[in-house]
Enzyme design. Structure first.
Site, short mmCIF file in Angstrom:
data_model
loop_
_atom_site.label_atom_id
_atom_site.label_comp_id
_atom_site.label_asym_id
_atom_site.label_seq_id
_atom_site.Cartn_x
_atom_site.Cartn_y
_atom_site.Cartn_z
N GLU A 38 -5.24 -4.90 10.71
CA GLU A 38 -4.20 -3.89 10.91
C GLU A 38 -4.49 -3.12 12.19
O GLU A 38 -5.29 -2.17 12.18
CB GLU A 38 -4.19 -2.88 9.75
CG GLU A 38 -3.85 -3.47 8.40
CD GLU A 38 -3.30 -2.40 7.45
OE1 GLU A 38 -2.20 -2.62 6.93
OE2 GLU A 38 -3.93 -1.35 7.25
N GLY A 43 2.77 2.16 10.78
CA GLY A 43 3.76 3.23 10.63
C GLY A 43 4.52 3.57 11.90
O GLY A 43 5.20 4.58 11.98
N HIS A 81 -9.51 1.33 5.08
CA HIS A 81 -8.23 1.47 5.77
C HIS A 81 -8.41 2.43 6.96
O HIS A 81 -9.19 3.38 6.88
CB HIS A 81 -7.18 2.01 4.80
CG HIS A 81 -5.79 1.93 5.34
ND1 HIS A 81 -5.30 2.84 6.26
CD2 HIS A 81 -4.79 1.03 5.15
CE1 HIS A 81 -4.06 2.51 6.58
NE2 HIS A 81 -3.73 1.41 5.93
N LYS A 129 0.12 4.26 -0.29
CA LYS A 129 -0.53 5.43 0.31
C LYS A 129 -0.33 6.66 -0.59
O LYS A 129 -0.30 6.51 -1.82
CB LYS A 129 -0.02 5.64 1.74
CG LYS A 129 -0.15 4.36 2.56
CD LYS A 129 0.04 4.53 4.04
CE LYS A 129 -0.12 3.18 4.73
NZ LYS A 129 -0.02 3.26 6.19
N SER A 154 3.57 -2.32 10.39
CA SER A 154 5.02 -2.41 10.58
C SER A 154 5.61 -3.77 10.17
O SER A 154 6.54 -4.27 10.79
CB SER A 154 5.39 -2.09 12.04
OG SER A 154 5.04 -0.75 12.33
N ASN A 191 0.87 -1.18 0.00
CA ASN A 191 0.00 0.00 0.00
C ASN A 191 0.91 1.23 0.00
O ASN A 191 1.50 1.56 1.01
CB ASN A 191 -0.90 -0.03 1.25
CG ASN A 191 -1.74 1.22 1.38
OD1 ASN A 191 -1.79 2.05 0.47
ND2 ASN A 191 -2.42 1.35 2.51
N GLU A 248 -6.71 4.77 7.96
CA GLU A 248 -6.46 6.19 7.64
C GLU A 248 -7.69 6.81 6.98
O GLU A 248 -7.96 8.00 7.16
CB GLU A 248 -5.21 6.31 6.74
CG GLU A 248 -3.95 6.04 7.56
CD GLU A 248 -2.80 5.41 6.78
OE1 GLU A 248 -2.83 5.42 5.54
OE2 GLU A 248 -1.88 4.88 7.44
P1 13P Z 1 3.19 0.24 7.67
O1 13P Z 1 3.63 -1.05 7.05
O2 13P Z 1 3.97 1.43 7.19
O3 13P Z 1 3.10 0.12 9.15
O4 13P Z 1 1.69 0.52 7.15
C1 13P Z 1 0.77 -0.49 7.25
C2 13P Z 1 -0.44 -0.12 6.48
O5 13P Z 1 -1.16 0.78 6.84
C3 13P Z 1 -0.69 -0.85 5.25
O6 13P Z 1 -1.97 -0.60 4.77
#
Ligand code: 13P
Length: 242
Positions: free
Chosen positions: A164, A170, A93, A9, A204, A7, A95
């Site tokens: 997640e 992150g 997601h 983003k 992560s 992803n 976010e």
């Molecule tokens: P990270 O791997 O950067 O923690 O992000 C995970 C994520 O949100 C994937 O959709």
């Protein structure tokens, strides 16, 4: 079969997306041990789709609207994402839930993704506060119920759920394999009527820890943010067994 999804983003424009795709393709050895999917930003989707056509790399989009066409300025039609070459669509997601207040209508997005011929990757996960209060499963269960309600069992065949935990995204601090395993088992139990269900872990994930999750029988793949933004590291995630 493993499903490793990058992803990206809002991190790469069209040029950088294409460059990263080239880097990933250069690192492919045959055969791929599983499915490898990249999800670039919407502006790069069409070009990326053209590039990955007839390669083993697959395409996904990061979000779509629940209507297929019409006066919805700024939204992404699931049909257009499909036309660009997307096979998968990340939906719900954390976010999107956090910054764009997505909630109950996630259900309509999941349905729209299926109707357009793509496979939804529905994201679920609790916040740190919810975990500390002992509500992690209640939150995830509710997100599953809300996300999938009124969609027929046949239509949900092949669905992917990405667990997640919000606090692991992150932050460099992944869930423990035990916690991921426990949540994945509960998800599988809750959705045991669905054929071809795949549960991914996200939060992560990196080359150094992916095997801790992928060796769990309950986990079929990973949804990866940061570590999918470099060709070397994404290739290591795909070839985690080697
Ligand atoms: P990270 O791997 O950067 O923690 O992000 C995970 C994520 O949100 C994937 O959709």
């Amino acid at each position: 079969m493993d499903l490793i999804v990058g992803n990206w983003k809002m991190n790469l424009g069209g040029r950088d997306s294409l460059q990263l795709i080239e880097g990933i393709l250069e690192r492919f050895k045959k055969p791929l041990p599983g499915e490898a999917v990249v999800c670039p930003p919407a502006t790069a989707l069409f070009m990326a789709g053209n590039r990955v056509e007839e390669t083993p790399l697959q395409l996904g989009c990061q979000n779509v609207f629940y209507e297929r066409k019409g006066a919805y300025t700024g939204e992404i039609s699931p049909d257009f994402a499909r036309e660009a070459g997307s096979k998968y669509a990340i939906i719900g997601h954390s976010e999107r839930r956090q910054f764009f207040s997505e909630g109950p209508e996630i259900n309509r997005r999941v349905a729209a993704v299926i109707n357009s011929g793509m496979i939804p990757i529905l994201c679920v996960g609790e916040s740190l506060e919810e975990r500390e209060e002992g509500n992690a499963w209640a939150v995830v269960q509710n997100q599953l119920k809300q996300g999938l309600q009124d969609i027929s069992t046949e239509k949900l065949c092949g669905l992917a759920i990405a667990y997640e935990p919000v606090w692991a995204i992150g932050t460099g601090k992944s869930a423990s394999p035990e916690d991921a395993q426990e949540m994945a088992s509960r998800i599988i139990e809750e959705l045991n009527h669905l054929q071809g269900l795949r549960v991914l872990y996200g939060g992560s994930v990196k080359p150094e820890n992916i095997s801790e999750f992928m060796t769990l029988a309950e986990i079929d793949g990973a949804l990866v943010g940061g570590a999918s933004l470099k060709a070397d590291s994404f290739a290591k995630l795909i070839y985690w067994e080697k």
